[in-house]
Design an enzyme around this catalytic site. Structure first.
Site, mmCIF file in Angstrom:
data_model
loop_
_atom_site.group_PDB
_atom_site.id
_atom_site.type_symbol
_atom_site.label_atom_id
_atom_site.label_comp_id
_atom_site.label_asym_id
_atom_site.label_seq_id
_atom_site.Cartn_x
_atom_site.Cartn_y
_atom_site.Cartn_z
ATOM 1 N N SER A 65 0.912 -1.212 0.027
ATOM 2 C CA SER A 65 0.092 0.159 0.072
ATOM 3 C C SER A 65 0.789 1.313 -0.048
ATOM 4 C CB SER A 65 -0.958 -0.022 1.173
ATOM 5 O OG SER A 65 -1.740 1.082 1.206
ATOM 6 N N ASP A 279 -1.482 1.320 -3.921
ATOM 7 C CA ASP A 279 -2.553 0.234 -4.161
ATOM 8 C C ASP A 279 -3.584 0.736 -4.607
ATOM 9 O OD1 ASP A 279 -3.084 0.443 -1.485
ATOM 10 O OD2 ASP A 279 -3.532 -1.812 -1.294
ATOM 11 N N ASP A 281 -6.280 1.978 -2.969
ATOM 12 C CA ASP A 281 -7.649 1.800 -2.193
ATOM 13 C C ASP A 281 -7.786 2.869 -1.453
ATOM 14 O OD1 ASP A 281 -5.677 1.310 -0.327
ATOM 15 O OD2 ASP A 281 -6.381 -0.742 0.331
ATOM 16 N N ALA A 372 -11.001 8.527 7.761
ATOM 17 C CA ALA A 372 -10.540 10.080 7.737
ATOM 18 C C ALA A 372 -9.407 9.945 6.488
ATOM 19 C CB ALA A 372 -10.027 10.885 8.861
ATOM 20 N N PRO A 500 -3.035 2.289 20.599
ATOM 21 C CA PRO A 500 -1.994 1.733 19.964
ATOM 22 C C PRO A 500 -1.814 1.450 18.495
ATOM 23 C CG PRO A 500 -2.971 0.217 21.304
ATOM 24 C CD PRO A 500 -3.891 1.343 21.364
ATOM 25 N N ARG A 508 -0.528 6.251 19.077
ATOM 26 C CA ARG A 508 -1.163 7.265 18.259
ATOM 27 C C ARG A 508 -1.939 8.254 19.187
ATOM 28 N NH1 ARG A 508 0.936 6.418 13.309
ATOM 29 N NH2 ARG A 508 0.729 4.477 12.534
HETATM 30 C C1 16G Z 1 -4.340 0.114 7.867
HETATM 31 C C2 16G Z 1 -5.836 0.047 7.629
HETATM 32 C C3 16G Z 1 -6.191 1.494 7.445
HETATM 33 C C4 16G Z 1 -6.358 2.024 9.050
HETATM 34 C C5 16G Z 1 -4.469 1.976 9.289
HETATM 35 C C6 16G Z 1 -4.268 2.391 10.645
HETATM 36 C C7 16G Z 1 -6.949 -1.322 6.056
HETATM 37 C C8 16G Z 1 -7.039 -1.898 4.438
HETATM 38 N N1 16G Z 1 -6.046 -0.543 6.018
HETATM 39 O O1 16G Z 1 -3.588 0.825 6.888
HETATM 40 O O2 16G Z 1 -7.839 1.289 7.511
HETATM 41 O O3 16G Z 1 -6.456 3.296 9.026
HETATM 42 O O4 16G Z 1 -4.075 0.586 9.106
HETATM 43 O O5 16G Z 1 -3.050 2.439 10.854
HETATM 44 O O6 16G Z 1 -7.574 -1.939 6.865
HETATM 45 P P1 16G Z 1 -2.642 2.263 12.585
HETATM 46 O O7 16G Z 1 -2.935 1.401 13.189
HETATM 47 O O8 16G Z 1 -0.971 2.261 12.561
HETATM 48 O O9 16G Z 1 -2.888 3.813 12.955
HETATM 49 MG MG MG Z 2 -3.803 1.094 0.278
#
Ligand code: 16G
Ligand code: MG
Length: 545
Positions: A65, A279, A281, A372, A500, A508
């Site tokens: 991604s 990717d 999405d 977001a 987390p 975060r």
């Molecule tokens: C991944 C998730 C996305 C989410 C992000 C949060 C999918 C396809 N992608 O990229 O939806 O916003 O993780 O990242 O589910 P974080 O947990 O590091 O904040």
């Molecule tokens: Mg992506």
């Protein structure tokens, strides 16, 4: 069994580095590409088992991604094109982490637990992004499938949502569309052309869109698609992969996090622009005004535009269908306020991660979900689709209702309901703006975002933070939520939460308030509270100003 002998033989060619432990994260495995060969082979095995279990085609997408070029990853796709169910994520982690000599035992455990009939046929679709490591890694997936005697189809270079689409088409016997990239372009572009057909007086200026392809697969696919759009959308494609590096200072994640335009792109004041991620999405929109100020229109703005449009059409069509918007805690407070109080739309909040939003959206007739960060789509229940279809075909309804029903039908067809899809979301947004005769500036002023700030804090073990209420409140460590509550009280229109990360070894922090200074100060103070109460490591967080 001969099958298992073959697995043993083949797995020796895809050995697991000793001691390496990886988790199936928020959306699959993701790390440096050099560590992933054995994971890919094993996901080929797992997809084959999942196919036997579900008696349907399963998808495996090789991509990382928005991560940098040197990373890679893998996502598994379930029969209806949705993400693989959570109990199989656990199987994935078990299989991925079994030592070389325990691989067969781990495989047999899954077969037994899921009562899989090994004589059942298996079918796996495989796709990959443009990373240089993707070719050999997707070959490793194919090797895994063939080692267990499964059939595979290699789609080669496709976007993640295109592979989700293929899987859904295949398992619905073509009802969702034809399982080819040509079929994908035909379905979505035809719907777009139908939607924009009667929007009078659209000038070439309005048909023009500036696109940042993140130097990734999305750029390649938009180029392939262009002729299908018959100049009804005129895309000037930047960061098309011919020069720059994938996701490097460009792409949806960069634009969203940095709150600035990508490099390698010249933007005229007021021009409508969007960025895909690596990717394709995710998508975000933006423009710069005549003073050079940057304006971002993120997933929340898209959810608002789309849900408003759909709600108006449902009312005009006289259809009593329940519409809801699904967000996460990261949704800007202004968007939630506008949706609930002005639009009177039901809003639900879920944990971060597309699969969570997707499942909640399935509970409604029309479920609009967006993170977001720009990942999102719309789901229509079977009953909703049938009612819309019936009305569109009914010869006894007045023109107004008929017109709304036809627009709704074409809107359904322009949306990739399997997963958030930058290409399909782009066509939907472009169609809505065209139908409403709306500029990006007008769209932007529907509501004003509250200033916000996101920070990261390093702690010894991020699992000490446990959350509840869709990640909006911290249950542990003791005292943290009280500390956050007290800090939030100091500011106006303020809100803050910590969680987390599911993709990085950090905690975060999110804060919003009435001014940027307050949002920054609050984010900093909450970071300090996390650092002190949740075992911060390294230097204490410093104020932003
Ligand atoms: C991944 C998730 C996305 C989410 C992000 C949060 C999918 C396809 N992608 O990229 O939806 O916003 O993780 O990242 O589910 P974080 O947990 O590091 O904040
Ligand atoms: Mg992506």
């Amino acid at each position: 069994m001969a099958q298992f002998q073959e697995v043993l033989k083949q797995s020796a060619l895809h050995p697991k580095p000793a001691g390496l432990v990886l988790q199936y994260g928020t959306s699959g495995f993701r790390t440096n590409a050099k560590q992933l060969d054995h994971i890919m082979f094993r996901m080929g095995l797992l997809a084959t088992l999942r196919s036997k279990k579900t008696k349907a085609t399963i998808g495996v997408m090789v991509t990382a991604s928005h991560n940098p070029e040197e990373d890679n990853g893998v996502k598994l796709i379930d029969p209806m094109g949705e993400m693989v169910t959570q109990d199989w994520e656990e199987h994935a982690t078990q299989l991925a982490n079994a030592d070389q000599e325990d691989l067969l035992t781990a495989l047999k455990n899954i077969i037994e637990k899921e009562a899989i009939n090994m004589s059942q046929e298996a079918n796996v679709f495989v796709g990959k992004d443009t990373r240089s490591s993707s070719a050999s890694l997707s070959q490793a997936v194919l090797d895994g499938v063939s080692a267990l005697g499964g059939h595979s189809k290699d789609y080669g270079l496709v976007t993640t949502p295109q592979l989700h689409y293929m899987v859904c088409c295949q398992n619905t016997q073509g009802k969702y569309g034809e399982a080819t990239v040509e079929g994908y372009y035909t379905k979505f572009c035809q719907a777009f052309i139908q939607l924009t057909k009667n929007t009078s007086n659209r000038t070439d200026d309005q048909k023009h869109l500036c696109l940042d392809g993140a130097n990734g697969i999305g750029a390649l696919k938009v180029r392939e698609m262009e002729s299908h759009l018959k100049k009804e959308l005129q895309i000037s494609l930047n960061n098309d992969g011919s020069k720059g590096r994938l996701n490097h200072q460009c792409g949806a994640d960069y634009v969203k996090v940095q709150q600035k335009p990508p490099t390698g792109i010249k933007i005229n004041p007021g021009e409508r622009c969007c960025s895909f991620d690596g990717d394709a999405d995710r998508i975000v929109y933006y423009y710069t005004d005549s003073e050079g100020t940057f304006h971002l229109l993120d997933g929340d703005k898209m959810a608002t535009l789309i849900s408003t449009f759909l709600k108006e059409l449902l009312t005009q069509a006289g259809l009593d269908l329940k519409i809801a918007v699904v967000q996460t805690a990261y949704a800007n407070g202004s968007s939630t306020h506008y949706l609930e109080n002005t639009m009177k739309v039901l809003v639900r909040c879920t944990k971060t991660g597309v699969k969570h939003l997707h499942h909640v959206a399935q509970e409604f007739d029309v479920g609009v979900y967006f993170e977001a960060n720009g990942h999102g789509t719309v789901l229509f229940s079977k009953a909703a689709e049938e009612k819309i279809q019936q009305l569109a075909e009914d010869t006894n309804v007045n023109d107004k209702r008929k017109k709304a029903a036809l627009l709704l039908r074409n809107t359904i067809n322009v949306i990739n309901q399997t997963v958030g899809d930058a290409i399909s979301d782009m066509l939907l947004i472009e169609a809505i703006l065209a139908i409403k005769g709306m500029t990006i500036q007008q769209w932007d002023t529907i509501y004003t975002d509250l200033p916000n700030r996101q920070l990261k804090v390093k702690v010894a073990d991020r699992r000490v933070i446990d959350t509840t209420d869709a990640e909006r409140r911290a249950v542990t460590p003791a005292g943290l939520q009280e500390a956050i509550d007290n800090l939030v009280k100091k500011y106006r229109q303020a809100r803050s939460f910590v969680r987390p990360s599911g993709t990085e070894d950090v905690v975060r922090v999110y804060a919003e308030a009435d001014t940027q200074e307050s949002a920054d100060a609050l984010a900093h103070e909450v970071s300090l509270a996390v650092y002190r109460l949740a075992g911060g490591v390294g230097d204490e967080p410093k104020p932003l100003h």
